[in-house]
Motif scaffolding. Sequence first.
Motif, short mmCIF file in Angstrom:
data_model
loop_
_atom_site.label_atom_id
_atom_site.label_comp_id
_atom_site.label_asym_id
_atom_site.label_seq_id
_atom_site.Cartn_x
_atom_site.Cartn_y
_atom_site.Cartn_z
N ILE A 199 0.92 -1.06 0.06
CA ILE A 199 0.14 -0.01 0.01
C ILE A 199 0.89 1.01 0.05
O ILE A 199 0.35 2.32 -0.44
CB ILE A 199 -1.06 0.03 1.12
CG1 ILE A 199 -2.16 1.02 1.04
CG2 ILE A 199 -0.43 0.24 2.42
CD1 ILE A 199 -3.26 0.95 1.87
N ALA A 200 2.07 1.30 0.77
CA ALA A 200 2.90 2.29 0.55
C ALA A 200 3.31 2.65 -0.73
O ALA A 200 3.29 3.73 -1.47
CB ALA A 200 4.10 2.07 1.55
N ALA B 62 0.49 3.92 -2.93
CA ALA B 62 0.31 5.31 -2.53
C ALA B 62 1.47 6.06 -3.26
O ALA B 62 1.37 7.11 -3.68
CB ALA B 62 0.35 5.47 -1.18
N TYR C 142 -4.22 10.21 -1.10
CA TYR C 142 -3.76 8.70 -1.20
C TYR C 142 -4.83 7.86 -0.75
O TYR C 142 -5.03 6.65 -1.44
CB TYR C 142 -2.49 8.51 -0.41
CG TYR C 142 -1.57 9.40 -0.77
CD1 TYR C 142 -1.04 9.70 -2.05
CD2 TYR C 142 -0.43 9.64 -0.09
CE1 TYR C 142 -0.07 10.30 -2.40
CE2 TYR C 142 0.75 10.27 -0.33
CZ TYR C 142 0.84 10.79 -1.50
OH TYR C 142 1.90 11.29 -2.04
N THR C 143 -5.58 8.03 0.33
CA THR C 143 -6.47 7.06 0.70
C THR C 143 -7.88 7.30 0.28
O THR C 143 -8.15 8.09 -0.57
CB THR C 143 -6.47 7.29 2.41
OG1 THR C 143 -7.14 8.66 2.62
CG2 THR C 143 -5.40 7.01 2.94
N ALA D 231 6.52 13.47 -0.35
CA ALA D 231 6.06 12.27 0.32
C ALA D 231 4.69 12.71 1.20
O ALA D 231 3.86 11.70 1.65
CB ALA D 231 7.12 11.72 1.35
N SER D 232 4.38 13.77 1.49
CA SER D 232 3.28 14.22 2.17
C SER D 232 2.44 14.89 1.03
O SER D 232 2.69 15.58 0.17
CB SER D 232 3.57 15.15 3.30
OG SER D 232 4.16 16.40 2.79
N ILE D 233 1.10 14.57 1.51
CA ILE D 233 -0.11 15.33 0.85
C ILE D 233 -0.02 16.83 0.94
O ILE D 233 0.20 17.35 2.35
CB ILE D 233 -1.40 14.82 1.09
CG1 ILE D 233 -1.35 13.31 0.97
CG2 ILE D 233 -2.43 15.44 0.38
CD1 ILE D 233 -2.62 12.67 1.36
#
Lengths: 221, 425
Positions: free
Chosen positions: B57-58, B61, B167-168, B244-246
Amino acid sequence: MPYTLQMTAYQNIINVTFVPTANYIPTEQTITPNTQVKVKVLNGMMKTMSQQQLITASKDGDAAAFGELVDQYKTALVRHCYVIVRDPDVAQDIAQDSFIAVYRYIASYDETKAKFSTWLFKIGTNNALKYISSQAKTRPFEDDEIDKVPSPHLEPSQAAEHAELHVAVQHLPARYRAVVSMYYWEGMSYAEIADILCKPDGTIKVWLLRAKESLRKELES
Amino acid sequence: MKNIDNLLQESASSFTIPVRESFTKEVIAKLPEPAPERQPTFWQRLLVVPKPALAAIALVALLGIGTSAYALGAMPFLNALFVSERVLDDHTRIVAIKRVDCSTMKDWDRAEQKETDAPDVYYYKIKQDSALTNEQVTAMVQGNCYLSQYKNFSSKTADGTYLHSTYTVATITSITPTSIAVSSDEAYGGSDKPDYSMTQNRLFTTIAPDVQVTTMQGEQLAWKDLSVGDAVRVLFSNPNPPSASIPSVDKQSVVRVVHKLPTEIRMAYDFALHNGRDYVRVTSCTTDKTGYCPQNETAVYTLPADTTAYETKTAAINAVHTAYEQSIDEKSTEPITDLLSDDLKAVNKTTVASLFCRDTYPDVMSYTVFKQEGTSVDIYAVHSFGVESEQIPQPYITYNTATKKITAVTCKSHAELYGASKPRT
């Protein structure tokens, strides 16, 4: 998906200074739940509150009380995050995000299960390690990012020794940096560190052993 | 040279980082409303699945960010078709599912990465007492296919901005012709045991005039087809490059795509929890009388000949840990005696566990616990800073049930340990 830490200003590098002993702000090793602090409450009056009261007030949405908790721990948490991420701006962003997360979920915090500092450092440590792991290519650490200013409270030779040690620590793998920081500089126990890192106590001991071995080799070389 | 312990302790007081004067004010300014005490969330449940799934999942994403234009119309058609069910003599059953156009990263069911999208049939061995239905198994496979398609999204837009994705799976909480608000649970903290999950609410007030609304199969929908409660993924652009971050949603954020997700995608997550408990994936073979053999990866769970039982978590960790501590002096191949806790000796159980070897990276430490039939009942993993590779030597602990002792701690590669399995790439 799990890597959703929100941070900004990662790119700026600032110098890090070794400061005199007197400026060292202790962590919960000396800030006990009964330590009284003065907090400016909503009506502008100063009120003396223990840490437990600050937590209780924070659970009730008292931002001023939570700000006092931030003041108590920010220096230690930023330093700890810096040891892991090796970037002072990032360290402060991570520490801030961690405080915000703590506040958001402070209603769920159960003081009978963990010390406040353990919970805070757990979130901060994980966020810092998450940041490190999210970096596809970790920026190599430059020794001169640490400004080795001799402390007036230390003998020059001792200050230099400390500075050399701190640089050596920065050369350790992230997990070792984390445990060194928590064990030696934040005064945490094996059990607390194990809880924070979700590892057995023995792993923490092993990591510390390895970290010290690496430090010894580097300092002797 | 001073004692390193003393030096470290002494140096505590001489090392600090200047903190911005406005640090506390900035924190207070950003404080959200405290959340009520929470129950474990969907994502928390999701993240206690075995670690290969976490890696999947990582990767899924992160690979959602690519390099070319966001052409969602090119989404491949996906399908998972129930083919057959066969009940074996031991009352387990084999469910066959045909997968079409379902290239995978690393599925929840530990399917191997496929090079092509050719149709193929996957077999799942379902325990006799499992409540899983064939429909659920089919939906799980479909969900896996959907998940794998995330990697096909891309990021650079024609106007030079960057495309970002929630991502989710997010849920629409409000929608108007000019705005959309979504909410999603995002996990923070340890990858195996997230310390907490945070509900992220994002309000977008700028919608691109040519906003695309699609299904995952590429079917074009209209904005009016979206409604509160729908599961969606939102792709929005802003000037911030991928990270790496939204990125935070701001006034410069423009909704470009809303991707309406099928319900099966959640099934894939939930199904992961059953892996190794209710089912294992198998392949057709002639070497087993049932005609089905465990997949290479499930073969990991086949115990060596001298290990025949299962273990409790606490005892496993205690034993493994003691063994590991005594192995750090690199006498790892020497017999190790008197390592077991009393409760372990008393229950006559066996542990097989993998630890990490010296000087290897990534650093993975895991405790794997097995049932007698060789399937994993649980994996207690501490997954540190990377994705496990079978090509990296792993410490391996052998426990002799006759002597009730751990007899060896050795460093071996996955291939050395399990032979048949090919290293994952």
